[in-house]
Scaffold this motif. Sequence first.
Motif, PDB file in Angstrom:
ATOM      1  N   HIS A  48       0.740  -1.207   0.058  1.00 14.64           N
ATOM      2  CA  HIS A  48      -0.099  -0.119   0.033  1.00 14.64           C
ATOM      3  C   HIS A  48       0.804   1.286   0.141  1.00 14.64           C
ATOM      4  N   GLU A 152      -6.150   0.067   6.759  1.00 15.51           N
ATOM      5  CA  GLU A 152      -6.942  -0.298   5.365  1.00 15.51           C
ATOM      6  C   GLU A 152      -8.428  -0.558   5.901  1.00 15.51           C
ATOM      7  N   GLU A 153      -8.517  -1.202   6.836  1.00 16.81           N
ATOM      8  CA  GLU A 153      -9.941  -1.711   7.271  1.00 16.81           C
ATOM      9  C   GLU A 153     -10.671  -0.268   7.663  1.00 16.81           C
ATOM     10  N   ARG A 156     -11.766   1.567   4.447  1.00 16.74           N
ATOM     11  CA  ARG A 156     -12.879   0.815   4.000  1.00 16.74           C
ATOM     12  C   ARG A 156     -14.359   1.222   5.059  1.00 16.74           C
ATOM     13  N   ARG A 157     -14.224   1.049   6.127  1.00 20.82           N
ATOM     14  CA  ARG A 157     -15.483   1.249   7.049  1.00 20.82           C
ATOM     15  C   ARG A 157     -15.841   2.664   6.801  1.00 20.82           C
ATOM     16  N   ASP A 159     -15.120   4.776   4.482  1.00 17.28           N
ATOM     17  CA  ASP A 159     -15.038   5.159   3.191  1.00 17.28           C
ATOM     18  C   ASP A 159     -14.282   6.441   3.015  1.00 17.28           C
ATOM     19  N   LEU A 162      -7.094   5.749   2.075  1.00 18.90           N
ATOM     20  CA  LEU A 162      -5.986   5.310   3.128  1.00 18.90           C
ATOM     21  C   LEU A 162      -5.237   6.341   3.616  1.00 18.90           C
TER      22      LEU A 162
END
Length: 188
Positions: A48, A152-153, A156-157, A159, A162
């Motif tokens: 990443h 990263e999570e 995602r959660r 939105d 990163l």
Amino acid sequence: MALDELVAEQDDLAARFVSGSREALAEVYARWSALVYTVALRALDDAHDAEDVTQQVFVSAWGSRHTLRPREGALPGWLIGITRHRIADVRTQRYRRARNVAAVAALAPEVGSPPTEADIAQRLLVAHEVDRLGEPRASVLRMAFIEDLPQEEIARRLDLPLGTVKSHVRRGLVQLRNRLEEVDDVAP
């Protein structure tokens, strides 16, 4: 293709890039993004971060294309120079993040010992100060340090990109540390 032809083609590409040709940018990216990514991945050992560095390198290169002096082989070397600077930036961010995490971790009581009134007061103070950070920074810090979620999570959660999550963690920890230091200075 002979070496002289390859060098001449690279020089022409560099000149078109400097002049602002978007087609030249696309060609430069197509030719050297894998090299930039590989250098970043080997230096940072994180896919990443290597992707972020690769993107930053080409954004920086485009923004500062006027500094490139087209001559034999200048373009790939110039891109690698920018890559090294971006890698150094990521390493500095990692160091700062680790330092900030260590500072916050130093506030936590030892495992297994019952919390004292001072520990409880400190936890309440930290919770209050985290709330004062505002959203989404407070949620990012809670997810990162209370829920122990990877960035990263969290991205995602919530939105969020990163890089934005990483910035919220770093800046939130700095704000939190500064505020707690202010409180310590005022406390009797």
